[in-house]
Scaffold this active site. Sequence first.
Site, mmCIF file in Angstrom:
data_model
loop_
_atom_site.group_PDB
_atom_site.id
_atom_site.type_symbol
_atom_site.label_atom_id
_atom_site.label_comp_id
_atom_site.label_asym_id
_atom_site.label_seq_id
_atom_site.Cartn_x
_atom_site.Cartn_y
_atom_site.Cartn_z
ATOM 1 N N CYS A 7 0.842 -1.201 0.000
ATOM 2 C CA CYS A 7 0.000 0.000 0.000
ATOM 3 C C CYS A 7 0.879 1.253 0.000
ATOM 4 C CB CYS A 7 -0.938 0.012 1.209
ATOM 5 S SG CYS A 7 -2.368 -1.088 1.023
ATOM 6 N N HIS A 46 -6.233 -2.801 -1.244
ATOM 7 C CA HIS A 46 -5.632 -3.768 -0.323
ATOM 8 C C HIS A 46 -6.570 -4.927 -0.033
ATOM 9 C CE1 HIS A 46 -3.073 -5.218 2.975
ATOM 10 N NE2 HIS A 46 -4.228 -5.651 3.451
ATOM 11 N N HIS A 97 -0.617 -8.550 1.053
ATOM 12 C CA HIS A 97 -1.338 -7.749 0.060
ATOM 13 C C HIS A 97 -1.226 -8.564 -1.217
ATOM 14 C CE1 HIS A 97 -2.172 -3.518 -1.830
ATOM 15 N NE2 HIS A 97 -2.173 -4.406 -2.832
ATOM 16 N N HIS A 99 -0.548 -10.403 -4.423
ATOM 17 C CA HIS A 99 0.390 -10.081 -5.501
ATOM 18 C C HIS A 99 0.625 -11.307 -6.359
ATOM 19 C CE1 HIS A 99 2.613 -11.176 -1.848
ATOM 20 N NE2 HIS A 99 3.507 -11.760 -2.640
ATOM 21 N N HIS A 101 3.412 -12.962 -8.605
ATOM 22 C CA HIS A 101 4.804 -12.962 -9.048
ATOM 23 C C HIS A 101 4.831 -13.279 -10.542
ATOM 24 C CE1 HIS A 101 6.864 -13.166 -5.039
ATOM 25 N NE2 HIS A 101 5.708 -13.692 -4.670
HETATM 26 P P1 AMP Z 1 5.675 -13.333 -1.049
HETATM 27 O O1 AMP Z 1 6.788 -14.097 -0.384
HETATM 28 O O2 AMP Z 1 4.889 -14.113 -2.040
HETATM 29 O O3 AMP Z 1 4.806 -12.593 -0.037
HETATM 30 O O4 AMP Z 1 6.395 -12.233 -1.910
HETATM 31 C C1 AMP Z 1 6.691 -10.956 -1.471
HETATM 32 C C2 AMP Z 1 7.703 -10.396 -2.416
HETATM 33 O O5 AMP Z 1 7.769 -9.000 -2.215
HETATM 34 C C3 AMP Z 1 9.124 -10.945 -2.205
HETATM 35 O O6 AMP Z 1 9.560 -11.560 -3.415
HETATM 36 C C4 AMP Z 1 9.932 -9.705 -1.858
HETATM 37 O O7 AMP Z 1 11.229 -9.722 -2.395
HETATM 38 C C5 AMP Z 1 9.085 -8.587 -2.434
HETATM 39 N N1 AMP Z 1 9.233 -7.284 -1.806
HETATM 40 C C6 AMP Z 1 9.183 -7.004 -0.477
HETATM 41 N N2 AMP Z 1 9.347 -5.688 -0.279
HETATM 42 C C7 AMP Z 1 9.482 -5.113 -1.496
HETATM 43 C C8 AMP Z 1 9.689 -3.777 -1.957
HETATM 44 N N3 AMP Z 1 9.777 -2.734 -1.127
HETATM 45 N N4 AMP Z 1 9.782 -3.569 -3.295
HETATM 46 C C9 AMP Z 1 9.697 -4.607 -4.163
HETATM 47 N N5 AMP Z 1 9.507 -5.876 -3.792
HETATM 48 C C10 AMP Z 1 9.406 -6.139 -2.486
HETATM 49 ZN ZN ZN Z 2 -1.760 -3.314 1.139
#
Ligand code: AMP
Ligand code: ZN
Length: 111
Positions: A7, A46, A97, A99, A101
Amino acid sequence: MNDCIFCKIVKGEIPSQKVYEDEEMLIFKDIAPIAKIHLLCIPKEHFAYLSELNDGRRALLGRMIEKIASLQAELGLKDGYRLVVNQGDSAGQTVKHLHIHILGGETLPWG
Ligand code: AMP
Ligand code: ZN
């Protein structure tokens, strides 16, 4: 959500390397890439889990996947890519949140 890092990225409170943005989603580079190309696609709204889908979010998720597919070449993924959604602690979800990949740019496991 106040303490959510994604967020904060949406609000511009912490920096990110954005590769695509519109009114409802953002695609940016993962800060700790595990593939040559490692991007994250997030909804601006979110919510943490697929179990929280409703009609609007379900449609948004469809548009996110459609957008990723439409940007495939632009994102450097013309040779293929993998989408991964980690759900919950045992799946390694560290950011609560939702996401997607986006992994590509080289031969991946199972490749
Ligand atoms: P997950 O383990 O599926 O929750 O993936 C979270 C991902 O967010 C990980 O691959 C982290 O490297 C990535 N991540 C965490 N903080 C940041 C950030 N500030 N900017 C970009 N990626 C991030
Ligand atoms: Zn969020």
